[in-house]
Design an enzyme around this catalytic site. Structure first.
Site, PDB file in Angstrom:
ATOM      1  N   THR B  50       0.869  -1.190   0.000  1.00 23.43           N
ATOM      2  CA  THR B  50       0.000   0.000   0.000  1.00 23.43           C
ATOM      3  C   THR B  50       0.903   1.238   0.000  1.00 23.43           C
ATOM      4  OG1 THR B  50      -0.068   0.336   2.380  1.00 23.43           O
ATOM      5  CG2 THR B  50      -1.580  -1.289   1.502  1.00 23.43           C
ATOM      6  N   CYS B  51       0.283   2.423   0.044  1.00 31.18           N
ATOM      7  CA  CYS B  51       1.132   3.618   0.006  1.00 31.18           C
ATOM      8  C   CYS B  51       1.951   3.775   1.289  1.00 31.18           C
ATOM      9  CB  CYS B  51       0.298   4.862  -0.261  1.00 31.18           C
ATOM     10  SG  CYS B  51      -1.082   5.016   0.843  1.00 31.18           S
ATOM     11  N   ARG B  53       2.883   0.970   3.368  1.00 33.24           N
ATOM     12  CA  ARG B  53       3.654  -0.217   3.767  1.00 33.24           C
ATOM     13  C   ARG B  53       3.807  -1.210   2.629  1.00 33.24           C
ATOM     14  NH1 ARG B  53       2.351  -2.010   8.443  1.00 33.24           N
ATOM     15  NH2 ARG B  53       1.068  -0.203   8.947  1.00 33.24           N
ATOM     16  N   HIS B  98       1.823  -8.917  14.460  1.00 32.42           N
ATOM     17  CA  HIS B  98       1.948  -7.789  13.536  1.00 32.42           C
ATOM     18  C   HIS B  98       0.803  -7.800  12.514  1.00 32.42           C
ATOM     19  CE1 HIS B  98       4.052  -4.649  11.327  1.00 32.42           C
ATOM     20  NE2 HIS B  98       3.682  -5.293  10.226  1.00 32.42           N
ATOM     21  N   SER B 108      -1.346   1.678  11.654  1.00 31.84           N
ATOM     22  CA  SER B 108      -1.529   2.623  10.541  1.00 31.84           C
ATOM     23  C   SER B 108      -1.048   4.021  10.910  1.00 31.84           C
ATOM     24  CB  SER B 108      -3.006   2.709  10.157  1.00 31.84           C
ATOM     25  OG  SER B 108      -3.442   1.461   9.700  1.00 31.84           O
ATOM     26  N   PRO B 114      -9.993   2.884   8.191  1.00 25.71           N
ATOM     27  CA  PRO B 114     -10.591   1.631   7.748  1.00 25.71           C
ATOM     28  C   PRO B 114     -10.012   1.027   6.463  1.00 25.71           C
ATOM     29  CG  PRO B 114     -12.008   3.476   7.167  1.00 25.71           C
ATOM     30  CD  PRO B 114     -10.810   4.055   7.826  1.00 25.71           C
ATOM     31  N   GLY B 188     -18.907  30.247  -0.638  1.00 24.52           N
ATOM     32  CA  GLY B 188     -17.492  30.304  -1.013  1.00 24.52           C
ATOM     33  C   GLY B 188     -17.010  28.913  -1.366  1.00 24.52           C
ATOM     34  N   GLY B 190     -13.605  26.196  -1.068  1.00 23.23           N
ATOM     35  CA  GLY B 190     -12.325  25.891  -0.452  1.00 23.23           C
ATOM     36  C   GLY B 190     -12.249  24.388  -0.349  1.00 23.23           C
ATOM     37  N   GLU B 191     -11.033  23.855  -0.337  1.00 17.91           N
ATOM     38  CA  GLU B 191     -10.885  22.395  -0.378  1.00 17.91           C
ATOM     39  C   GLU B 191     -11.615  21.725   0.794  1.00 17.91           C
ATOM     40  OE1 GLU B 191      -7.442  19.014  -0.354  1.00 17.91           O
ATOM     41  OE2 GLU B 191      -6.830  21.104  -0.442  1.00 17.91           O
ATOM     42  N   MET B 192     -11.399  22.281   2.016  1.00 17.13           N
ATOM     43  CA  MET B 192     -11.981  21.648   3.203  1.00 17.13           C
ATOM     44  C   MET B 192     -13.510  21.755   3.205  1.00 17.13           C
ATOM     45  SD  MET B 192     -10.169  21.993   6.859  1.00 17.13           S
ATOM     46  CE  MET B 192      -8.745  22.906   6.419  1.00 17.13           C
TER      47      MET B 192
END
Lengths: 275, 423
Positions: B50-51, B53, B98, B108, B114, B188, B190-192
């Site tokens: 994965t990105c 691990r 592990h 993580s 998830p 407006g 905005g990303e968030m």
């Protein structure tokens, strides 16, 4: 036929299990235990309904006892909780009401033989209407009180941006609690009004005057006025949220004072309930 | 020699993103280019890439970690010495622990997220399709999925939002409950704010209105959210009809003041409103929060909620690790039974064979072909064998709890019942 004592003990056990299961389910955040608590409370309600239908209390040696009154009140509280659970699919008020009903049943057990005999001068056909209307109103008001109290706590946390730890996260949304409060208050006030009016008419028939200055009478009218303000503003002025929740807590507290303090300590026509 | 479990890997703690990219095995997991062939001492294998691990999990005989690293390096056309500084190696129960921790999202970057469970399931499906998993890894992976489920249900490690946008949605749910009958106004862009609107939409809000100073941009956003654009200048007209307002304009002054909201609330018959102010400088007058039935959270409030939630998850991680330890112990017990399994099979097989032979011999001596008699004799012989085997089987299984004497118990049973030479 099962004796009133045995039936009471059985219901006490069911309500105890419902309370334990509900409290454990809420605090441990286990849905299974919460559901079990609801089902046990419903079973206790069904058992008590059966008791009432079969007229167990008529078998009591001295007529309707103080314990029977306590159980009747518990039955109306459970009914209110079940109605909210079925209509709004929200079991939390019922789970909160179960321990209260358990206490009412526990208190009733030693008082099943304590006869509450209505003095001959107060005998009237208004009796059943007066008691029935007030008890059903009180049952709904109890649910409104729990919803209001929970609303005040949760809303306070959201408003003040405090953390919602553990099981508080599983509590209903505040809008739903407000809705429960609104529905139960709107249903409870007309019943309370019916109870008070029937009492006033009864008093006029017996004493020749509707208002005699009896402490219970004065308190009931005062509660009715405050309750009326709450009802009117809920219905007409669109009161929502914190304000009606606070007023509900006030009205319920006054009702509790009226039942516990005035009925048992003060000199009133209602003193006959002391047995 | 007995099979053991090995895990070799690197993750966000041991390697930077450049290293993780360099040694990723995402494109090496297809059947044709399987990076970890099940040959020689490696009996079973699985690759999770994965990105955050890259992990190679294998079951095999002897120390196979060297071979695992060689396969990995060769798949990435690198030398082993290039990977080694970043790698951690777990063996036996540590590897099991592990795997359980990874599946439960305890390892993580964002505790309790998830996605990792889905990625593990996908890796397992791929390995199973390539037929590189067997008795041990199948059991280990299935168990890890159930451990992850147990952790999620029994602890709050995955509850509570750990991003600002999710935190806003969670708060909205605490106020309104069911989102289906509620409308959102996005003021407006905005990303968030857009992310929060997306999450609200996923939670079923009725409609999203967009008010932007540049109306064309507002229309683009409205299309994105399947909503409708409203003129920014007429913002006040639309406020009474919405329940959730997300603002993120670049205005230097507040665009919504407490007085405006009081009037809006009257028009709404006091129905609650939730304002999410993500703008800096703030778009909404802070006094708005003092009005009954109105809730205002700005970016700092939301960040505080997120930080508290992260701290809450960390507290829950301790409970989650206890569950993982319990499950590792249970898995260890199962692993130990693997050693006695062949002896149990041989013992039971020998008993069944002897019973069958004795029944046939007795029937021949009696000269009878009565079916009922045959059935009765078979039942009696089977029952006799089962009863005779009960104590040796208990003796073998009891040995599993005492690992040090396991081999000697197996050896004793094999010698007593002549299982190695008996044919």
């Amino acid at each position: 036929m099962i004796s009133p004592e045995a039936a009471t003990t059985l219901n006490l056990a069911l309500l105890g299990a419902a309370s334990l299961s509900g409290v454990a389910g809420i605090s441990a955040r286990r849905t299974f235990l919460r559901n079990l608590g609801v089902r046990l409370a419903v079973l206790a309600f069904a058992g008590q309904t059966l008791m009432l239908l079969l007229g167990f209390h008529k078998t009591l040696p001295n007529g309707l006892s103080l314990g029977a009154y306590s159980q009747l009140l518990a039955w109306f509280v459970l009914l209110g909780g079940i109605v909210v659970w079925r209509r709004l699919r929200q079991p939390t008020p019922l789970l909160f009401a179960s321990p209260l009903c358990f206490i009412l049943f526990a208190v009733s057990l030693p008082c099943l033989d304590t006869a509450v005999t209505l003095p001959a001068s107060l005998q009237s056909s208004f009796y059943a209407l007066h008691v029935g209307a007030l008890f059903s109103s009180l049952g709904l008001l109890t649910i409104a009180f729990f919803a209001g109290l929970l609303f005040l706590h949760l809303e306070g946390r959201i408003k003040s941006k405090r953390r919602m730890p553990g099981f508080w996260q599983d509590m209903p949304a505040i809008s739903l609690l407000d809705k429960i409060n609104a529905l139960t208050v709107l249903a409870s006030f007309p019943l309370y009004t019916l109870g008070v009016i029937s009492g006033l008419i009864w008093a006029r028939n017996v004493f020749g005057a509707s208002v005699t200055g009896d402490p219970k009478e004065v308190m009931s009218i005062a509660i009715w006025l405050i309750f009326g303000v709450l009802f009117h503003n809920r219905l007409v002025k669109n009161w929502k949220g914190r304000k009606p929740a606070r007023w509900t807590v006030l009205v319920f507290s006054l009702c509790l004072f009226s039942i516990v303090v005035i009925n048992t300590i003060m000199n009133t026509y209602h003193a006959f309930v002391r047995g | 020699m007995e099979s053991d479990i090995y895990l070799v890997g690197l993750n966000h703690r041991t390697a930077g993103v450049d290293v993780r990219e360099r040694f990723a095995l995402a494109d090496c997991c297809d059947r044709e280019r399987w990076a970890l062939p099940c040959v020689g001492p490696i009996r079973e294998s699985l690759i999770l890439s994965t990105c955050n691990r890259v992990e190679l999990l294998a079951a095999g005989e002897g120390d196979i970690t060297g071979q695992m690293l060689r396969c990995w390096a060769s798949a990435r056309k690198a030398r082993m010495s290039e990977i080694q500084p970043y790698v951690y190696i777990h063996r036996s129960l540590e590897a099991v622990r592990h795997v359980f921790s990874v599946a439960s999202s305890l390892d993580s970057m964002v505790l309790g997220e998830p996605q990792i469970l889905g990625q593990m399931k996908a890796a397992y499906r791929k390995a199973a399709a390539c037929r590189t998993t067997g008795v041990i890894l199948n059991r280990l992976l299935h168990k890890s999925f159930s451990v992850a489920k147990r952790v999620r249900t029994e602890t709050a490690v995955a509850s509570n939002a750990v991003s600002v946008s999710y935190a806003a949605v969670e708060l909205a749910k605490r106020i309104f409950g069911d989102m289906r009958r509620h409308r959102v106004l996005l003021v407006g862009a905005g990303e968030m704010a857009e992310l929060a609107a997306t999450h609200l939409l996923q939670n079923g809000v009725d409609e999203i209105l967009v008010a932007n100073r540049t109306h064309a941009r507002g229309e683009d956003l409205a299309r994105q959210f399947r909503g409708r654009a409203v003129p920014f200048e007429r913002l006040a007209d639309f406020l009474p009809s919405v329940d959730i307002i997300i603002t993120s304009t670049g205005s230097p002054e507040p665009i919504i003041r407490a007085g405006d909201v009081r009037a809006v609330l009257r028009a709404r018959k006091n129905s609650p409103m939730f304002f999410i102010d993500i703008a800096v400088p703030r778009d909404i007058d802070p006094d708005v929060n003092s009005i009954d039935n109105v809730y205002l959270y700005d970016i700092d409030d939301l960040k505080e909620v997120v930080e508290e939630n992260i701290a809450g998850r960390r507290d829950e991680a301790g409970r989650a690790r206890k569950i993982v330890n319990e499950e590792v112990a249970a898995f260890a017990a199962w692993l130990a039974t693997l050693d006695v399994q062949p002896t149990l099979v041989a013992l039971v097989g020998r008993g069944e064979r002897l019973a069958g032979e004795e029944v046939a011999r007795t029937l021949k001596r009696l000269g009878s072909d009565d079916e009922k008699l045959r059935e009765a004799l078979e039942i009696m012989a089977d029952s006799l064998v089962r009863k005779l085997h009960h104590d040796p089987i208990m003796f073998l299984k009891h040995g599993c709890a005492h690992q040090e004497s396991n081999t000697s118990r197996i050896s004793a049973i094999r010698r007593i019942f002549n299982l190695d030479t008996d044919s």
